[in-house]
Design a protein around this motif. Structure first.
Motif, short mmCIF file in Angstrom:
data_model
loop_
_atom_site.label_atom_id
_atom_site.label_comp_id
_atom_site.label_asym_id
_atom_site.label_seq_id
_atom_site.Cartn_x
_atom_site.Cartn_y
_atom_site.Cartn_z
N GLY A 160 70.40 73.69 2.25
CA GLY A 160 69.82 74.27 3.19
C GLY A 160 69.73 73.20 4.59
O GLY A 160 69.35 73.73 5.71
N TYR A 161 70.74 72.43 4.52
CA TYR A 161 70.86 71.54 5.60
C TYR A 161 72.44 71.84 6.02
O TYR A 161 73.38 71.72 5.61
N ALA A 162 72.36 71.61 7.49
CA ALA A 162 73.58 71.84 8.32
C ALA A 162 74.04 70.15 8.42
O ALA A 162 72.87 69.62 8.49
N MET A 163 75.38 70.03 8.54
CA MET A 163 75.68 68.63 8.34
C MET A 163 76.94 68.38 9.57
O MET A 163 77.64 69.66 9.61
N GLY A 164 76.77 67.44 10.32
CA GLY A 164 77.73 67.13 11.19
C GLY A 164 78.27 65.85 11.46
O GLY A 164 77.59 64.82 10.87
N TRP A 165 79.64 65.87 11.93
CA TRP A 165 80.14 64.30 11.95
C TRP A 165 80.27 64.15 13.39
O TRP A 165 81.10 65.07 14.00
N PHE A 166 79.79 63.17 14.13
CA PHE A 166 79.98 62.77 15.43
C PHE A 166 80.65 61.54 15.52
O PHE A 166 80.70 60.76 14.62
N ARG A 167 81.27 61.38 16.71
CA ARG A 167 81.68 60.10 17.16
C ARG A 167 81.30 59.59 18.53
O ARG A 167 81.49 60.54 19.29
N GLN A 168 81.46 58.39 18.59
CA GLN A 168 81.34 57.58 20.01
C GLN A 168 82.27 56.54 20.44
O GLN A 168 82.17 55.59 19.48
N ALA A 169 83.17 56.70 21.13
CA ALA A 169 83.93 55.72 21.42
C ALA A 169 83.51 54.91 22.80
O ALA A 169 82.50 55.43 23.55
N ASP A 214 91.33 58.09 18.01
CA ASP A 214 90.26 58.47 17.12
C ASP A 214 89.37 57.14 16.79
O ASP A 214 88.50 57.09 16.29
N THR A 215 89.63 56.05 17.51
CA THR A 215 88.94 54.89 17.49
C THR A 215 87.58 55.23 17.89
O THR A 215 87.32 55.60 19.14
N ALA A 216 86.30 55.07 17.14
CA ALA A 216 85.01 55.32 17.61
C ALA A 216 84.04 54.77 16.58
O ALA A 216 84.47 54.47 15.21
N VAL A 217 82.98 54.70 16.76
CA VAL A 217 81.63 54.89 15.74
C VAL A 217 81.49 56.10 15.18
O VAL A 217 81.20 57.12 16.19
N TYR A 218 81.56 56.70 13.96
CA TYR A 218 81.36 57.67 13.34
C TYR A 218 79.98 57.77 13.02
O TYR A 218 79.65 56.84 12.09
N TYR A 219 79.31 59.09 13.11
CA TYR A 219 78.20 59.19 12.61
C TYR A 219 77.91 60.67 11.81
O TYR A 219 78.50 61.75 12.35
N CYS A 220 77.02 60.70 10.85
CA CYS A 220 76.79 61.77 10.33
C CYS A 220 75.34 62.09 10.51
O CYS A 220 74.55 61.43 11.04
N ALA A 221 75.28 63.52 10.56
CA ALA A 221 73.90 64.06 11.08
C ALA A 221 73.65 65.25 10.29
O ALA A 221 74.40 65.92 9.85
N ALA A 222 72.08 65.72 10.11
CA ALA A 222 71.71 66.52 9.43
C ALA A 222 70.56 67.46 9.90
O ALA A 222 69.68 66.72 10.90
N GLN A 264 82.36 52.03 11.77
CA GLN A 264 83.31 52.00 12.49
C GLN A 264 84.62 52.51 12.18
O GLN A 264 85.06 52.03 11.17
N VAL A 265 85.48 53.22 13.01
CA VAL A 265 86.89 53.38 12.61
C VAL A 265 87.57 52.97 13.57
O VAL A 265 87.33 53.16 14.67
N THR A 266 88.59 52.20 13.51
CA THR A 266 89.70 51.59 14.30
C THR A 266 90.91 51.82 13.81
O THR A 266 91.38 51.70 12.84
#
Length: 124
Positions: A31-40, A90-98, A119-121
């Motif tokens: 029942g949950y939508a999921m997303g991956w976000f990133r912020q550089a 692609d370097t950024a902090v990656y977050y998941c969200a629901a 963190q992805v570097t």
């Protein structure tokens, strides 16, 4: 309440791969939508991939199409982001969200639950 914990980030050379995992606790994934976000640094947070709990509907931002894959294991309450052919940009902090929803969501304001980020570097 849903708690999300990301793992799998790190440093990799350009062209390499990483798989991020986001484990959820407190509620089942169904029942949950999921997303991956990133912020550089100095940039706004953007949605890189998202899916709906029904399966079959996914979203990828143009810059990652063909390189990133979102997948979930509902039995393990875990969503993954497989990242191949990584680039320095692609370097950024990656977050998941629901968000409890039956559709794909790409707007961060619509999500209710967030992980702490990983963190992805990517270096040349």
């Amino acid at each position: 309440q849903v708690q999300l914990v990301e793992s799998g980030g790190g440093s990799v050379q350009a062209g390499g791969s990483l798989r991020l995992a986001c484990a959820a606790s407190g509620r089942t994934f169904g029942g949950y939508a999921m997303g991956w976000f990133r912020q550089a640094p100095g940039k706004e947070r953007e949605c890189v991939a998202a899916d709906s709990w029904r399966g079959g509907s996914t979203y990828y931002t143009d810059s990652v199409k063909g390189r990133f894959t979102i997948a979930r294991d509902n039995a393990k309450n875990t969503v993954y982001l497989q990242m191949n052919s990584l680039k320095p940009e692609d370097t950024a902090v990656y977050y998941c969200a629901a968000k409890r929803a039956g559709v794909v969501l790409t707007t961060q304001a619509l999500y209710d639950y967030w992980g702490q980020g990983t963190q992805v570097t990517v270096s040349l």
